[in-house]
Design a protein around this motif. Structure first.
Motif, PDB file in Angstrom:
ATOM      1  N   GLU A  97    -112.952 -68.974 111.793  1.00 38.81           N
ATOM      2  CA  GLU A  97    -111.860 -69.458 111.107  1.00 38.81           C
ATOM      3  C   GLU A  97    -111.275 -70.477 112.305  1.00 38.81           C
ATOM      4  OE1 GLU A  97    -108.063 -68.396 108.303  1.00 38.81           O
ATOM      5  OE2 GLU A  97    -108.254 -67.229 110.320  1.00 38.81           O
ATOM      6  N   LEU A  98    -111.109 -71.612 112.011  1.00 41.30           N
ATOM      7  CA  LEU A  98    -110.447 -72.817 112.898  1.00 41.30           C
ATOM      8  C   LEU A  98    -108.885 -72.714 112.423  1.00 41.30           C
ATOM      9  CD1 LEU A  98    -110.335 -75.198 114.719  1.00 41.30           C
ATOM     10  CD2 LEU A  98    -111.374 -76.450 112.953  1.00 41.30           C
ATOM     11  N   GLY A  99    -107.922 -72.537 113.111  1.00 37.68           N
ATOM     12  CA  GLY A  99    -106.636 -72.604 112.570  1.00 37.68           C
ATOM     13  C   GLY A  99    -105.756 -73.459 113.800  1.00 37.68           C
ATOM     14  N   ARG A 100    -104.462 -73.693 113.102  1.00 34.86           N
ATOM     15  CA  ARG A 100    -103.478 -74.323 114.029  1.00 34.86           C
ATOM     16  C   ARG A 100    -103.904 -75.461 114.524  1.00 34.86           C
ATOM     17  NH1 ARG A 100    -100.549 -71.532 111.075  1.00 34.86           N
ATOM     18  NH2 ARG A 100     -98.748 -70.230 112.001  1.00 34.86           N
ATOM     19  N   PHE A 101    -104.645 -76.294 114.025  1.00 35.72           N
ATOM     20  CA  PHE A 101    -105.378 -77.403 114.690  1.00 35.72           C
ATOM     21  C   PHE A 101    -104.193 -78.530 114.657  1.00 35.72           C
ATOM     22  CE2 PHE A 101    -107.505 -81.410 115.140  1.00 35.72           C
ATOM     23  CZ  PHE A 101    -108.638 -80.975 115.965  1.00 35.72           C
ATOM     24  N   CYS A 102    -103.771 -79.074 116.170  1.00 37.16           N
ATOM     25  CA  CYS A 102    -102.592 -79.973 116.201  1.00 37.16           C
ATOM     26  C   CYS A 102    -103.160 -80.991 117.032  1.00 37.16           C
ATOM     27  CB  CYS A 102    -101.325 -79.091 116.876  1.00 37.16           C
ATOM     28  SG  CYS A 102    -100.778 -78.001 115.902  1.00 37.16           S
ATOM     29  N   VAL A 103    -102.764 -82.067 116.737  1.00 33.65           N
ATOM     30  CA  VAL A 103    -103.240 -83.430 117.720  1.00 33.65           C
ATOM     31  C   VAL A 103    -101.607 -83.946 117.799  1.00 33.65           C
ATOM     32  CG1 VAL A 103    -104.172 -85.676 118.114  1.00 33.65           C
ATOM     33  CG2 VAL A 103    -105.461 -83.800 116.722  1.00 33.65           C
ATOM     34  N   ASP A 104    -101.352 -84.513 118.990  1.00 32.30           N
ATOM     35  CA  ASP A 104    -100.301 -85.249 119.520  1.00 32.30           C
ATOM     36  C   ASP A 104     -99.934 -86.299 118.679  1.00 32.30           C
ATOM     37  OD1 ASP A 104     -97.986 -86.472 120.652  1.00 32.30           O
ATOM     38  OD2 ASP A 104     -98.736 -86.338 122.727  1.00 32.30           O
ATOM     39  N   PRO A 105     -98.928 -86.488 117.872  1.00 31.97           N
ATOM     40  CA  PRO A 105     -98.730 -87.609 116.907  1.00 31.97           C
ATOM     41  C   PRO A 105     -98.433 -88.941 117.434  1.00 31.97           C
ATOM     42  CG  PRO A 105     -96.975 -86.118 116.781  1.00 31.97           C
ATOM     43  CD  PRO A 105     -98.020 -85.494 117.459  1.00 31.97           C
ATOM     44  N   ASP A 106     -98.256 -88.825 118.809  1.00 23.29           N
ATOM     45  CA  ASP A 106     -97.954 -90.025 119.516  1.00 23.29           C
ATOM     46  C   ASP A 106     -99.181 -90.743 120.302  1.00 23.29           C
ATOM     47  OD1 ASP A 106     -95.323 -89.989 118.745  1.00 23.29           O
ATOM     48  OD2 ASP A 106     -94.789 -88.977 120.329  1.00 23.29           O
ATOM     49  N   THR A 107    -100.208 -90.067 120.285  1.00 21.71           N
ATOM     50  CA  THR A 107    -101.537 -90.297 120.861  1.00 21.71           C
ATOM     51  C   THR A 107    -102.805 -90.518 120.037  1.00 21.71           C
ATOM     52  OG1 THR A 107    -100.823 -88.600 122.534  1.00 21.71           O
ATOM     53  CG2 THR A 107    -103.073 -89.653 122.943  1.00 21.71           C
ATOM     54  N   ALA A 108    -102.801 -91.762 119.760  1.00 19.25           N
ATOM     55  CA  ALA A 108    -103.954 -92.183 118.844  1.00 19.25           C
ATOM     56  C   ALA A 108    -105.269 -92.569 119.774  1.00 19.25           C
ATOM     57  CB  ALA A 108    -103.418 -93.515 117.841  1.00 19.25           C
ATOM     58  N   ASP A 109    -106.242 -91.785 119.639  1.00 15.66           N
ATOM     59  CA  ASP A 109    -107.332 -92.010 120.533  1.00 15.66           C
ATOM     60  C   ASP A 109    -108.505 -91.027 119.696  1.00 15.66           C
ATOM     61  OD1 ASP A 109    -109.571 -92.037 122.458  1.00 15.66           O
ATOM     62  OD2 ASP A 109    -108.017 -92.450 124.023  1.00 15.66           O
ATOM     63  N   ALA A 110    -109.430 -91.746 119.439  1.00 15.74           N
ATOM     64  CA  ALA A 110    -110.489 -90.871 118.609  1.00 15.74           C
ATOM     65  C   ALA A 110    -111.203 -90.017 119.880  1.00 15.74           C
ATOM     66  CB  ALA A 110    -111.651 -91.868 118.125  1.00 15.74           C
ATOM     67  N   ASP A 111    -111.048 -90.401 120.925  1.00  9.87           N
ATOM     68  CA  ASP A 111    -111.776 -89.302 121.761  1.00  9.87           C
ATOM     69  C   ASP A 111    -111.407 -87.825 122.075  1.00  9.87           C
ATOM     70  OD1 ASP A 111    -114.059 -90.897 122.706  1.00  9.87           O
ATOM     71  OD2 ASP A 111    -112.677 -91.778 124.639  1.00  9.87           O
ATOM     72  N   ILE A 112    -110.056 -87.820 121.523  1.00  8.72           N
ATOM     73  CA  ILE A 112    -109.469 -86.428 121.369  1.00  8.72           C
ATOM     74  C   ILE A 112    -109.984 -85.570 120.229  1.00  8.72           C
ATOM     75  CG2 ILE A 112    -107.419 -85.231 120.915  1.00  8.72           C
ATOM     76  CD1 ILE A 112    -105.616 -87.863 121.958  1.00  8.72           C
ATOM     77  N   LEU A 113    -110.358 -86.279 119.147  1.00  7.69           N
ATOM     78  CA  LEU A 113    -110.982 -85.358 118.287  1.00  7.69           C
ATOM     79  C   LEU A 113    -112.518 -85.225 118.653  1.00  7.69           C
ATOM     80  CD1 LEU A 113    -109.845 -87.049 114.598  1.00  7.69           C
ATOM     81  CD2 LEU A 113    -109.558 -84.432 115.719  1.00  7.69           C
ATOM     82  N   ARG A 114    -113.228 -86.280 119.311  1.00  9.13           N
ATOM     83  CA  ARG A 114    -114.553 -85.891 119.727  1.00  9.13           C
ATOM     84  C   ARG A 114    -114.435 -84.771 120.745  1.00  9.13           C
ATOM     85  NH1 ARG A 114    -114.160 -92.118 119.911  1.00  9.13           N
ATOM     86  NH2 ARG A 114    -115.580 -92.720 118.213  1.00  9.13           N
ATOM     87  N   VAL A 115    -113.794 -84.854 121.680  1.00 11.19           N
ATOM     88  CA  VAL A 115    -113.696 -83.577 122.654  1.00 11.19           C
ATOM     89  C   VAL A 115    -113.344 -82.129 121.851  1.00 11.19           C
ATOM     90  CG1 VAL A 115    -112.475 -82.346 124.543  1.00 11.19           C
ATOM     91  CG2 VAL A 115    -112.952 -85.016 124.655  1.00 11.19           C
ATOM     92  N   ALA A 116    -112.530 -82.277 120.714  1.00 11.18           N
ATOM     93  CA  ALA A 116    -112.041 -80.931 120.016  1.00 11.18           C
ATOM     94  C   ALA A 116    -113.417 -80.608 119.412  1.00 11.18           C
ATOM     95  CB  ALA A 116    -111.000 -81.244 119.087  1.00 11.18           C
ATOM     96  N   TRP A 117    -113.974 -81.565 118.560  1.00  8.17           N
ATOM     97  CA  TRP A 117    -115.106 -81.175 117.812  1.00  8.17           C
ATOM     98  C   TRP A 117    -116.406 -80.812 118.581  1.00  8.17           C
ATOM     99  CZ3 TRP A 117    -115.621 -79.592 113.136  1.00  8.17           C
ATOM    100  CH2 TRP A 117    -114.496 -79.582 112.106  1.00  8.17           C
ATOM    101  N   GLY A 118    -116.509 -81.541 119.903  1.00  5.23           N
ATOM    102  CA  GLY A 118    -117.661 -81.162 120.822  1.00  5.23           C
ATOM    103  C   GLY A 118    -117.522 -79.690 121.389  1.00  5.23           C
TER     104      GLY A 118
END
Length: 243
Positions: A97-118
């Protein structure tokens, strides 16, 4: 296993009280309710993953992983508070179960999601996980704000009958029954939360209803992804990020 780097961002497992405090602070920014700010009973049973900006030391993303050995443990999950997951009790493989997934709303960079999913991919492969699931949240509690998104979910992304969650929460929006809604594809994509959008492009599916969660200030759908259903090209990209 969960430590990797792409560009200026790196992931790691939370270890210290300061790590958990930073994650709680980010949660409070993304889900600004009293319930979101607090630890809950599930936190103690999860692995918590942080994604940080290595140039500033700032936490830009966090999430938690709850490992289940099979569907027989599904009632241990956070999601089971809101959805009747009886159908998934017959799932025989390891689940997370993947939970409490949060990304800083002031930081728009696709690499953040890439690192998270990696990082998640590394965990899934390393542990032989066969299903990833969780609650994907829309901000706010008014379904009409996301009419196009819900119409697209109804038309293209409902769970297969064998896994379909049933209603457990007292307040839901049964969007699969709303035949009056029509999806504008461009609007629908714009309304989809990034986490849910990523699930869907990998072959994920959703419940036929959204829970209206006033405590968290969100609408959420149960989201599932069978790992074997991930398109080969997408799987190669994820594993390249995890490598």
């Amino acid at each position: 296993m969960l430590s990797l780097r792409r560009g200026r961002y790196a992931s790691r497992i939370a270890e210290t009280e300061a790590d958990f405090a930073a994650a709680q602070t980010l949660r409070a920014r993304v889900f600004p309710t009293d319930a979101a700010r607090k630890a809950d009973p599930f936190d103690d049973h999860c692995i918590h993953v942080l994604v940080e900006d290595t140039q500033t030391g700032t936490l830009v993303c966090c999430f938690r992983l709850l490992h289940l050995f099979s569907g027989r443990e599904i009632e241990r999950s956070y999601s089971a508070q809101f959805y009747d997951l009886s159908a998934l009790q017959t799932f025989n493989g390891p689940m997370v179960e993947l939970g409490r997934f949060c990304v800083d709303p002031d930081t728009a960079d696709a690499d953040i999601l890439r690192v998270a999913w990696g990082a998640m991919t590394a965990y899934v492969d390393g542990q032989g996980v066969e299903m990833l699931f969780g609650c994907s949240s829309f901000a706010g509690t008014e379904p009409s704000a996301y009419a196009d998104a819900f119409a697209m979910l109804r038309d293209k992304h409902l769970a297969p009958d064998r896994w379909l969650p049933c209603v457990r929460a007292p307040k839901v929006f049964a969007f699969a029954k709303r035949l009056d809604m029509r999806a504008d594809p461009k609007h629908a994509q714009a309304q989809m939360p990034p986490l849910l959008r990523t699930y869907l492009v990998m072959g994920g599916w959703v419940s036929d209803h959204a829970v209206i969660d006033r405590e968290m200030g969100t609408l959420h759908v149960f989201t599932g992804l069978e790992i074997r259903a991930v398109p080969p090209g997408r799987a190669r990209l994820l594993r390249a990020m995890a490598g």
